[in-house]
Design an enzyme around this catalytic site. Structure first.
Site, PDB file in Angstrom:
ATOM      1  CG  ASP A  61      10.306  -6.277  69.825  1.00  0.00           C
ATOM      2  OD1 ASP A  61      10.140  -5.137  69.353  1.00  0.00           O
ATOM      3  OD2 ASP A  61       9.912  -7.305  69.246  1.00  0.00           O
ATOM      4  CB  SER A  67      52.738 -12.052  93.743  1.00  0.00           C
ATOM      5  OG  SER A  67      53.314 -11.144  92.846  1.00  0.00           O
ATOM      6  NE  ARG A  78       8.807 -15.532  66.625  1.00  0.00           N
ATOM      7  CZ  ARG A  78       8.702 -14.634  65.660  1.00  0.00           C
ATOM      8  NH1 ARG A  78       9.261 -14.848  64.505  1.00  0.00           N
ATOM      9  NH2 ARG A  78       8.050 -13.515  65.861  1.00  0.00           N
ATOM     10  NE  ARG A  91      30.827  -7.764  88.382  1.00  0.00           N
ATOM     11  CZ  ARG A  91      30.747  -8.400  89.553  1.00  0.00           C
ATOM     12  NH1 ARG A  91      31.805  -9.002  90.060  1.00  0.00           N
ATOM     13  NH2 ARG A  91      29.618  -8.432  90.217  1.00  0.00           N
ATOM     14  CB  ALA A 146       1.030  -6.052  75.612  1.00  0.00           C
ATOM     15  CG  LEU A 152       3.330  -0.789  70.573  1.00  0.00           C
ATOM     16  CD1 LEU A 152       3.010  -1.304  69.172  1.00  0.00           C
ATOM     17  CD2 LEU A 152       2.073  -0.239  71.240  1.00  0.00           C
ATOM     18  CD  GLN A 176      -2.531  -5.499  73.341  1.00  0.00           C
ATOM     19  OE1 GLN A 176      -1.353  -5.616  73.648  1.00  0.00           O
ATOM     20  NE2 GLN A 176      -2.978  -5.656  72.100  1.00  0.00           N
ATOM     21  CE  LYS A 209      31.207  -5.534  93.703  1.00  0.00           C
ATOM     22  NZ  LYS A 209      30.443  -6.204  94.773  1.00  0.00           N
TER      23      LYS A 209
HETATM   24  C1  UD1 Z   1       6.360  -5.737  64.168  1.00  0.00           C
HETATM   25  C2  UD1 Z   1       5.767  -5.103  62.926  1.00  0.00           C
HETATM   26  C3  UD1 Z   1       6.737  -5.318  61.775  1.00  0.00           C
HETATM   27  C4  UD1 Z   1       8.089  -4.733  62.105  1.00  0.00           C
HETATM   28  C5  UD1 Z   1       8.604  -5.269  63.418  1.00  0.00           C
HETATM   29  C6  UD1 Z   1       9.819  -4.495  63.843  1.00  0.00           C
HETATM   30  C7  UD1 Z   1       3.345  -5.307  63.136  1.00  0.00           C
HETATM   31  C8  UD1 Z   1       2.158  -6.050  62.715  1.00  0.00           C
HETATM   32  N1  UD1 Z   1       4.505  -5.712  62.623  1.00  0.00           N
HETATM   33  O1  UD1 Z   1       6.440  -7.123  63.897  1.00  0.00           O
HETATM   34  O2  UD1 Z   1       6.243  -4.714  60.593  1.00  0.00           O
HETATM   35  O3  UD1 Z   1       9.023  -5.001  61.076  1.00  0.00           O
HETATM   36  O4  UD1 Z   1       7.616  -5.146  64.466  1.00  0.00           O
HETATM   37  O5  UD1 Z   1      10.407  -5.062  64.961  1.00  0.00           O
HETATM   38  O6  UD1 Z   1       3.241  -4.360  63.880  1.00  0.00           O
HETATM   39  N2  UD1 Z   1       2.851  -6.133  71.139  1.00  0.00           N
HETATM   40  C9  UD1 Z   1       1.862  -5.694  71.999  1.00  0.00           C
HETATM   41  N3  UD1 Z   1       0.619  -6.243  71.904  1.00  0.00           N
HETATM   42  C10 UD1 Z   1       0.315  -7.176  70.994  1.00  0.00           C
HETATM   43  C11 UD1 Z   1       1.321  -7.623  70.113  1.00  0.00           C
HETATM   44  C12 UD1 Z   1       2.582  -7.079  70.213  1.00  0.00           C
HETATM   45  O7  UD1 Z   1       2.110  -4.846  72.836  1.00  0.00           O
HETATM   46  O8  UD1 Z   1      -0.836  -7.614  70.968  1.00  0.00           O
HETATM   47  C13 UD1 Z   1       4.194  -5.566  71.274  1.00  0.00           C
HETATM   48  C14 UD1 Z   1       5.242  -6.612  71.552  1.00  0.00           C
HETATM   49  O9  UD1 Z   1       5.461  -6.729  72.939  1.00  0.00           O
HETATM   50  C15 UD1 Z   1       6.476  -6.058  70.871  1.00  0.00           C
HETATM   51  C16 UD1 Z   1       5.914  -5.192  69.770  1.00  0.00           C
HETATM   52  O10 UD1 Z   1       4.556  -4.978  70.062  1.00  0.00           O
HETATM   53  O11 UD1 Z   1       7.261  -5.253  71.718  1.00  0.00           O
HETATM   54  C17 UD1 Z   1       6.051  -5.832  68.409  1.00  0.00           C
HETATM   55  O12 UD1 Z   1       5.336  -7.046  68.414  1.00  0.00           O
HETATM   56  P1  UD1 Z   1       5.892  -8.326  67.679  1.00  0.00           P
HETATM   57  O13 UD1 Z   1       4.931  -9.413  67.827  1.00  0.00           O
HETATM   58  O14 UD1 Z   1       7.289  -8.583  68.086  1.00  0.00           O
HETATM   59  O15 UD1 Z   1       5.834  -7.804  66.176  1.00  0.00           O
HETATM   60  P2  UD1 Z   1       6.701  -8.279  64.984  1.00  0.00           P
HETATM   61  O16 UD1 Z   1       6.143  -9.543  64.455  1.00  0.00           O
HETATM   62  O17 UD1 Z   1       8.131  -8.277  65.323  1.00  0.00           O
HETATM   63 CA    CA Z   2       9.241  -7.914  67.143  1.00  0.00          CA
END
Ligand code: UD1
Ligand code: CA
Length: 476
Positions: free
Chosen positions: A128, A398, A38, A326, A33, A31, A98, A344
């Site tokens: 993430d 040096s 923040r 590096r 998207a 996931l 999405q 490097k």
């Molecule tokens: C989510 C979980 C939470 C968990 C946490 C762990 C849900 C509702 N909550 O929260 O229980 O503890 O991850 O890190 O799932 N994303 C999409 N499409 C969307 C929304 C989000 O692809 O419409 C992706 C984001 O890019 C991200 C991931 O889903 O990589 C998680 O989304 P994020 O909004 O960060 O969820 P959290 O609030 O952290």
């Molecule tokens: Ca998250």
């Protein structure tokens, strides 16, 4: 060509009929998207760098170790950057858009439309979670298969899981009841220490059913993937919980502080792996080693050193304190890189040393060469990088500046403060001095100026000082 038969055999073993012992097929959904509002800085969150790589690269490595049959990446926000990144770095992954982004459950539903014919297990990972390692995913998938579960959630434990979803269990049985997002949680639920890592294994049919019709009646107004897990638990499906091997690890990155925490966690895991392999890391808390570094057992990494991805450090080498290696650095057996030395895209031969205040970039240093304090390979002419070759046993005085492209032959010497001009190669065994550097014999010829390699003082002043000294000696 021997590849096709092997591929066919591999495919056959994976597509065997249910009931035999062959593992079921595997899909991975990432996931990626979301917006990451923040996290400061431009660009999509999943491409933010954590310890040398974008977060997605860490996820790619961890999930690829499972050798999935299908990989689907849900992209949305910032996809004009994420899709090209995927094309370049993630062979075999399919991007699915999405748009708009209605939450993690919605994202999973979109992913399943791309897997409409897929039957098997599905591992879902948030993009993430840069700390995720193969050793987190493998036990999750194994447990999921062992329990014949419909869904298995990978959980961590923390004194205060902050903004993460809390795992609510049935007190008598310990079974997962639901996952509650922090922003929807009561104080009692917030006090729970078990959190959702955002990593799950599902059976494809169960996931498809569970995400088909998710509510949006929550604080975020989104479809939560966590509710899909709750739905399965409530409808009598088998939902299991697997504890992450490293409890504190696997925190999802939402803020700059999370990013720092993730990098620290990842760094600790990497250093621990090198320690376990017999590398001497003197101060694990003050040593950074990025992923993809090979270090031979017994090599010593002294405090405050930073070793970037793609470096190779041979046996008996000593790095640091305060060294920066590096990408593309190779240290052969017994090479030593000391304090405030940056290296490097350079190979440092066996036993060669650069111990102080030096830059070696795009260079090849021969065995047993000694690179004096303050040496600089001037590798960049403002447009292009050029290479420097330093032969075996060479002795670089040096403060020498080697303007690339240039070669210093085996056993050659440069005087202190010499500036060796580009393409003015120093023959093997020769000694050059001065600015610009020329052979020592030439520099000694009458009227040639400074008789030694020390380039700085004006010849007249130098001559006076010398003769004065000599006279003084003569008198005493
Ligand atoms: C989510 C979980 C939470 C968990 C946490 C762990 C849900 C509702 N909550 O929260 O229980 O503890 O991850 O890190 O799932 N994303 C999409 N499409 C969307 C929304 C989000 O692809 O419409 C992706 C984001 O890019 C991200 C991931 O889903 O990589 C998680 O989304 P994020 O909004 O960060 O969820 P959290 O609030 O952290
Ligand atoms: Ca998250």
């Amino acid at each position: 060509m021997s590849a096709p038969p092997r591929t066919n055999a591999a495919m056959k073993s994976r597509t065997n009929a249910p009931g035999d012992s062959a593992p079921s097929r595997l899909a991975v959904i990432v996931l990626a998207a979301g917006r990451g509002t923040r996290l400061p800085g431009a660009g999509p969150k999943v491409l933010v760098e954590c310890l040398g790589y974008p977060m997605l690269e860490h996820v790619r490595r961890a999930t690829s170790a499972l050798t999935p049959d299908e990989t689907v990446i849900v992209v949305g926000h910032g996809r004009e950057l994420v899709v090209p990144w995927l094309q370049k770095h993630w062979a075999g992954a399919r991007a699915v858009v999405q748009e708009p982004q209605h939450g993690t459950g919605h994202a999973a539903r979109v992913a399943m439309t791309a897997l409409s014919r897929f039957e098997g297990d599905v591992v879902v990972v948030c993009g993430d979670v840069p700390q995720v390692q193969p050793e987190d995913l493998r036990p999750l998938l194994d447990a999921h298969r062992r329990h014949h579960a419909d869904a298995t959630v990978l959980v961590g434990t923390a004194a205060d899981p902050g903004r993460l979803g809390r795992i609510v269990r049935e007190p008598s049985t310990g079974r997962l009841v639901r996952i509650v997002e922090a922003k929807d949680a009561s104080p009692e639920v917030l006090a729970l220490r078990e959190y959702n890592t955002g990593v799950y294994a599902f059976r494809s049919g169960a996931l498809r059913r569970a995400v088909a019709d998710l509510p949006r009646a929550n604080a975020a107004g989104e479809e939560y993937l966590t509710d899909a897990v709750g739905f399965l638990a409530a409808s009598g499906s088998r939902v299991e919980v697997e504890r992450a091997a490293d409890g504190a690890a696997l925190l999802g990155v939402n803020t700059a502080a999370d990013l720092a925490t993730a990098a620290v966690g990842l760094r600790r895991r990497i250093v621990a792996r090198h320690l376990a392999a017999g590398v001497v890391v003197v101060d694990p808390e003050h040593t950074v080693i990025e992923p993809d570094v090979e270090i031979a057992p017994g090599a010593r990494i002294l405090p405050f050193s930073y070793v970037g991805h793609g470096c190779r450090i041979g046996p008996e080498c000593v790095v640091g304190p305060f060294a920066h290696l590096r990408g593309g650095t190779v240290l052969e057996r017994g090479a030593q890189i000391g304090n405030f030395v940056e290296v490097k895209a350079t190979t440092v031969g066996a036993g060669a040393k650069a111990k102080h205040l030096t830059y070696l970039g795009d260079a090849d240093v021969g065995a047993d060469a000694n690179i004096g304090c303050g040496t600089v390979t001037a590798n960049y002419d403002g447009k292009q990088k050029h290479r420097t070759a330093i032969g075996a046993g060479a002795h670089i005085g040096s403060g020498t500046i080697l303007v690339a492209p240039v070669t210093v032959g085996a056993g050659a010497r440069t005087g202190a403060n010499a500036v060796v001009a580009a393409r003015r190669d120093v023959p093997a065994g020769a000694t050059v001095v001065g600015v610009p550097a020329r052979p020592l014999e030439d520099a000694r010829k009458p009227g040639a100026g400074a008789p030694t390699g020390a380039a700085a003082p004006a010849p007249a002043a130098k001559g006076k000082a010398r003769s004065g000294k000599a006279a003084g000696k003569g008198r005493s």
